[in-house]
Design an enzyme around this catalytic site. Structure first.
Site, mmCIF file in Angstrom:
data_model
loop_
_atom_site.group_PDB
_atom_site.id
_atom_site.type_symbol
_atom_site.label_atom_id
_atom_site.label_comp_id
_atom_site.label_asym_id
_atom_site.label_seq_id
_atom_site.Cartn_x
_atom_site.Cartn_y
_atom_site.Cartn_z
ATOM 1 N N SER A 50 -13.701 -22.160 -67.783
ATOM 2 C CA SER A 50 -12.825 -22.684 -66.731
ATOM 3 C C SER A 50 -11.519 -21.907 -66.707
ATOM 4 O O SER A 50 -10.821 -21.824 -67.716
ATOM 5 C CB SER A 50 -12.530 -24.172 -66.984
ATOM 6 O OG SER A 50 -11.555 -24.649 -66.075
ATOM 7 N N SER B 289 -18.652 -23.533 -58.486
ATOM 8 C CA SER B 289 -18.674 -22.968 -59.842
ATOM 9 C C SER B 289 -18.905 -24.064 -60.869
ATOM 10 O O SER B 289 -18.833 -25.257 -60.557
ATOM 11 C CB SER B 289 -17.348 -22.254 -60.143
ATOM 12 O OG SER B 289 -16.321 -23.195 -60.422
ATOM 13 N N LYS C 214 -9.891 -29.467 -60.542
ATOM 14 C CA LYS C 214 -9.755 -29.611 -61.994
ATOM 15 C C LYS C 214 -9.317 -31.037 -62.307
ATOM 16 O O LYS C 214 -9.031 -31.838 -61.422
ATOM 17 C CB LYS C 214 -8.714 -28.633 -62.554
ATOM 18 C CG LYS C 214 -8.924 -27.167 -62.204
ATOM 19 C CD LYS C 214 -10.121 -26.561 -62.891
ATOM 20 C CE LYS C 214 -10.292 -25.084 -62.490
ATOM 21 N NZ LYS C 214 -11.525 -24.494 -63.062
ATOM 22 N N SER D 241 -17.098 -24.844 -63.565
ATOM 23 C CA SER D 241 -15.932 -25.116 -64.410
ATOM 24 C C SER D 241 -15.730 -26.595 -64.710
ATOM 25 O O SER D 241 -15.017 -26.949 -65.648
ATOM 26 C CB SER D 241 -14.658 -24.554 -63.771
ATOM 27 O OG SER D 241 -14.317 -25.278 -62.602
#
Length: 254
Positions: A200, A42, A105, A44
């Site tokens: 995100s 993804s 993250k 994010s």
């Protein structure tokens, strides 16, 4: 002659099996204790990490939990040789709400920190994080817009209190999570955010991600070893000359 030949054949098969077993054991040890490959599905973490990046994550950086072991059998709780991540580290962790799912993250908040977003600006312990405007990001659409394609998006350079700097993207001036309440990070937990702030799902969403326990940390992102354009498939090797992002090979993740 036939008996001797059969014995040699059986010996050769047995040796091959032993070599394969040894190779699998070595791979298991490396994956469990040293490095594990992950891919980015993804956007994010754009523009730091792109969809189609493949990277190595160091398993030893923060010690080991049962999530470090393949299939995550609940053999023990807590961490062995555990250490906390630094603010600004990019970390792969097991999602607290669904411990079969891996997320990646950046560590923003440490235990005891107060974290808040005000008008799109990040505050840590009531102090705004230093932010500098950069040239616009131009690349594969980071905002999830219909049609995708190449987009131009506002980009910032943030510098955390410990001096770690990185780029963030700002898809909207008044994004959904640009203004939040104050988050107080519990002991033994961390506050994670994606660099693509308006696209995100991270610790700001308490019902979906929330605070991440130390036990759920898998490892630290270290290096991109392969990268292919968004929408392409790595197994389609005949498209590599055009689809592979050769300039991202062996890029250190920061």
């Amino acid at each position: 002659m036939s008996v001797t030949s059969g014995t040699k054949t059986e010996s050769g098969v047995g040796e091959t099996i032993r070599v394969v077993i040894h190779a699998l054991l070595i791979a298991l040890v490396i994956r469990t204790f040293l490095f594990q490959p992950f891919n980015i599905p993804s956007g994010s973490m754009k523009a730091t990490l792109l969809v189609g990046d493949y990277l190595f994550v160091s398993k030893y950086s923060y010690g080991y939990s049962h999530y470090s072991i393949p299939f995550s059998p609940p053999l023990f709780s807590g961490r062995i040789w555990g250490s906390d991540p630094n603010r600004g580290d990019i970390v792969v962790f097991r999602l607290p709400k669904d411990d079969t799912t891996d997320y990646i993250k950046r560590v923003i908040g440490l235990p005891g920190d107060h974290v808040q977003m005000k008008d799109g600006l990040l505050y840590i312990n009531d102090t705004p994080v230093e932010r500098q405007r950069m040239s616009e990001y131009v690349g594969e659409d980071p905002c999830g817009s219909e049609g995708g394609g190449i987009s131009r998006v506002k980009r910032w350079k943030e510098t955390l209190p410990n001096g770690v700097s990185y780029e963030t993207l700002d898809c909207a001036d008044n994004g959904y999570m640009d203004n939040t309440n104050v988050y107080t990070v519990p002991p033994g937990h961390f506050f994670m955010m994606g660099d693509n702030r308006d696209n995100s799902t991270d610790s700001r969403f308490l019902g979906q991600v929330g605070y991440v326990p130390q036990e759920n940390l898998i490892g630290r992102a270290q290096m991109i070893f392969f990268s292919i354009a968004e929408g392409e498939h790595a197994w389609m090797f005949w498209r590599w000359p055009w689809a592979v992002r050769w300039n991202r090979f062996f890029k250190i993740v920061r």
